[in-house]
Structures are given as C-alpha cells and as structure tokens.
Design an enzyme around this catalytic site. Structure first.
Site, PDB file in Angstrom:
ATOM      1  N   ASP A 151      -4.498  11.005   5.723  1.00 36.38           N
ATOM      2  CA  ASP A 151      -5.605  11.392   5.177  1.00 36.38           C
ATOM      3  C   ASP A 151      -6.653  10.229   4.844  1.00 36.38           C
ATOM      4  OD1 ASP A 151      -8.389  12.057   2.937  1.00 36.38           O
ATOM      5  OD2 ASP A 151      -6.409  12.920   0.871  1.00 36.38           O
ATOM      6  N   HIS A 177       2.256   6.668  27.376  1.00 35.51           N
ATOM      7  CA  HIS A 177       3.281   6.997  26.767  1.00 35.51           C
ATOM      8  C   HIS A 177       4.139   5.712  27.146  1.00 35.51           C
ATOM      9  CE1 HIS A 177       6.012   9.622  25.171  1.00 35.51           C
ATOM     10  NE2 HIS A 177       5.872  10.842  25.944  1.00 35.51           N
TER      11      HIS A 177
END
Length: 447
Positions: free
Chosen positions: A388, A165
């Site tokens: 996708d 992070h």
C-alpha cells in the site's frame, strides 16, 4: 510506447545520500552469472486511482530515492572487466549510486475493467505497461539495474518494474518493493535495519569468475521466429477449495504418509500434466518441469531468510510424457517433491563448482521451443496484496513479457485468502484446448 500508452517523462532517481558507497563491489556467484543471458524479470501491480491531491509522481519518486538508500545495489552498475591474459571477461556490481530509471506514462483511454478480463485472458496491450525493452542481465553494463514504470490510467494506476536478475531475486525484489511502499505511505523514511548482503562464496572458487567472451555476447536475432507458434497470456485461478482438492487427490494416489506432497506441488503437477497433454509432445519424449528454488535455507550455514541478492536457480524434474500422463497426478507431484527435497548444500556446491569448470550454454535460455517444458517461476508465498503506497492496496498482480517461452508459469498469491493465480504463457492452441479440457477445469475456477 504504444497500445494507448504515452511516455510523459523519463528520469533517473538516485539514493538520497551516498552513505553506503564505501561498499563498492559485489562479486557475482555462479548462480548469478548463470543468468547472464536471461531477460530482466518484469512484474506489476494494479491499483485504483488516488485523489489528485496525493501528488502521485512526486511522492513515488521521493520515496524511491529513500528506498534506494537502503537497497543500494539496485542503484549500482554492472561492470565488465576484460581479462586479456586468458581472453575472458568478469563482472561485478559497482554500488556507485548511479540510480534507477523512473518512467512516467499515461494511458488515459484504458480503464481497470479493460485490464481485468473475467475469462482470464490477458490483453495484448498490457505489454506496454512494463518498462523493459528486451533487456538481458548482460545489458546492465549500459542500462540501469532497476527500471520503474508508473502508468496513470483512466481510473487506476499500474506500477511495474524490471530488474537485473544477477543483482536480486524475487525475495529481495518484493522486500524492496514493500519498503518503498511503506516509505511512500508514511511520507518519510523509517528505521529500516541495514541491508544484509547474501555473502555466499565458496572457498574452492576464485572470484571474480572468468567467463569466455563468446558466452557473454548477445545472440543474434532469431530468423526462425516466424515459424514459432504464437504465445498468449492467460490467468488461471485456483481457489482455496481447488487447491485443497488437488492436494488430497495427489496424496491419495501416492498412499505414503511419509511422502506427502504440498499444495504448491500438487498445483504445479496439475499444470504440468495438463499442458503436456495438449502440447503435441510425443509420448517417448522427455518432459521437464523446471522450478525456481530458493537456496537461502538450503546452504550450510544457512543464510538469513531475507538476505539481499540472487539466491535461486533452476532445478528440473524430468520424466517422459508417457510416464507423466499415465501415472497420474500423485506421481507427477511426487517427482516435484523429490526434486525440491534433493536441493541440499552439496547440490548447491556441486552446481557452482561444475559451472565454473565448464561455463557454457549461457544463451540456451530457460525453456524449450518444442513445448516439452514448463517453468514454474515466482511464488504464491510472496505477500503482494499488502503493498500500500498510501491510497489503497493492489487490485491485481501481473507478470510482464520476459523469457517468454510456451510453458512459463508465474505463480502469485491470489486476492482471496489461500488462493493462487497462475499467469501462463502458452501457445494459443494449447490455451484453447485447456479451456475445453474437463479434467483440467475441474480444479480451476473460471469467472
């Protein structure tokens, strides 16, 4: 691994070339370093299974190498420097092309229907579909900054990741993930604009920042964990109508046209009030709603909306349990609105300067063990169902185990337009009470 998940292979994927390696060092800001003891965030997307001639693993790895060339910090290393003159340490990201770890796993006995429980419950075995093994940001000196796990199921594929992070936030991570999916889908790279690093540094702060050694060491295992109630994961779905109704209810209680609360603020307030109502918190006790705030457009001059790096921090709305529960949804949503509005350039500067002057409590974590805090992470504004890789869009989004305290809420875009899914980590008894709470369920859609 366990839970029916078998590790097939583990490898390192490096950028296809080293053209960016002259940009070797990224200094870390107070916003980054405040996350030093935080777990790697984990997210995953569930897909249907591609045809066998898609060559899933080889295509994913080849496209990942191209994506890492663009998002080169993810292929770097966290470097720790000892400052002997004042007994402190400093950290920076070395963009050395070390690469990301790629785990290929199989769960041949697990189907998509096993994953997606109609009642919203999250199966316990799901944790094995994520790659992190208790990684914290400080571990980046010895583990990759990005780890991918691809698990082939009976009739689906789960692509999950964890990341350091201090290197990136959700904005940057999902941007990387989208680019990776586009490269994989097209079968080749494309003309992606050069990565813009955040470049936000205050003149009043000297870099690299010096941190006391004691604040950078991992905390010993908590021997009191056996006394902490068991947490479970649950998915709560808010339809477009649920959200519209909550927003209307909250704003009708405020009765102020210039203080209108947003849909997200109304939903967050509903969760805050409902969870605290069932957490056994005394009415006099303070309760916190911690929000992950994106600072890109709040600093001056504003940064590019999609600049790479970590530009978030936790801000807290605070009230007492009595006030939260007695003053209604509108007042709770208004507290969240005021908190968000108060995050200005001056607030950002004050946080950064104060943090450097008084580095402490890095090990305190994001929440509380007594159930008085909720943490609202991720964002339904992230577009997730357009990822996708070449054989179809995701079926579902899930968060993996990390920073798992009772009250952690991961908010995601729902699969239906205008909807929100909240993956909640809560004590088991709180979930049981929520599922029997008519006031709560009035604004939640249960399948």
């Amino acid at each position: 691994m366990a839970g029916g998940v078998v590790l097939v292979s583990s490898s390192i994927v490096r950028p296809v070339s080293s053209s960016q390696l002259d940009r070797t060092k990224i200094h870390l800001t107070p916003f980054d370093l405040s996350l030093l003891q935080f777990d790697y965030p984990q997210r995953g997307l569930l897909f249907s299974k591609p045809d066998s001639d898609f060559h899933l693993i080889s295509r994913l790895k080849a496209s990942l190498a191209l994506a890492l060339e663009i998002y080169f910090p993810f292929a770097g290393t966290l470097v720790r420097t000892e400052n002997l003159e004042d007994d402190t340490v400093s950290f920076f990201i070395d963009c050395d092309g070390s690469g990301a770890r790629f785990l290929h796993a199989e769960a041949k006995s697990v189907s998509v229907s096993d994953f997606l429980h109609p009642d919203g419950s999250v199966p316990d075995f799901m944790k094995y579909f994520f790659p992190a093994d208790d990684f914290k940001s400080c571990d980046g000196v010895s583990v990759p900054l990005l780890v991918i796990q691809v698990t082939e199921m009976k009739d689906g594929v789960f692509i999950s990741f964890c990341y350091n992070h201090m290197v990136a936030d959700g904005v940057s991570m999902w941007s990387f993930f989208h680019t990776w999916s586009k490269i994989c889908s097209s079968g080749s790279g494309f003309n992606h604009k050069p990565l813009v690093l955040k470049g936000w540094f205050l003149e009043e702060i000297d870099y690299p920042i010096h941190i006391p050694v004691s604040e950078t060491e991992r905390s010993p295992p908590n021997r009191e964990l056996s006394s902490v109630p068991i947490t479970k994961e649950w998915i709560f779905h808010f339809s477009k109508k649920n959200i519209k109704d909550l927003k209307a209810k909250a704003n009708s209680e405020i009765a102020s046209s210039d203080m209108e609360v947003s849909s997200l603020q109304a939903v967050s307030a509903h969760m805050w009030r409902s969870i605290i109502r069932h957490s056994g918190v005394s009415r006099e006790r303070e309760t916190h709603c911690k929000l992950v705030v994106d600072l890109r457009q709040r600093v001056k001059p504003p940064l590019e909306k999609d600049c790479f790096g970590n530009m978030v921090y936790l801000a807290s709305a605070i009230t007492t349990a009595e006030e939260l529960l007695d003053r209604g949804l509108g007042e709770a949503a208004l507290q969240i609105r005021k908190l968000v509005s108060s995050q200005t350039n001056d607030t950002c500067k004050s946080f950064a300067e104060d943090w450097v002057r008084n580095v402490k409590n890095l090990k305190s974590g994001i929440g509380s063990k007594v159930g008085d805090t909720i943490v609202v992470a991720s964002s339904p504004r992230f577009e997730l169902y357009n990822k996708d890789f070449g054989w179809g869009k995701p079926i579902a989004i899930r968060a993996g185990p990390s920073n798992s305290i009772s009250g952690k809420l991961s908010l995601f875009q729902g699969i239906n337009e205008g909807s929100i899914d909240i993956q909640a980590t809560l004590w088991d008894d709180v979930i049981v009470k929520l599922l029997a709470d008519v006031e709560f369920l009035e604004h939640v859609t249960i399948a």
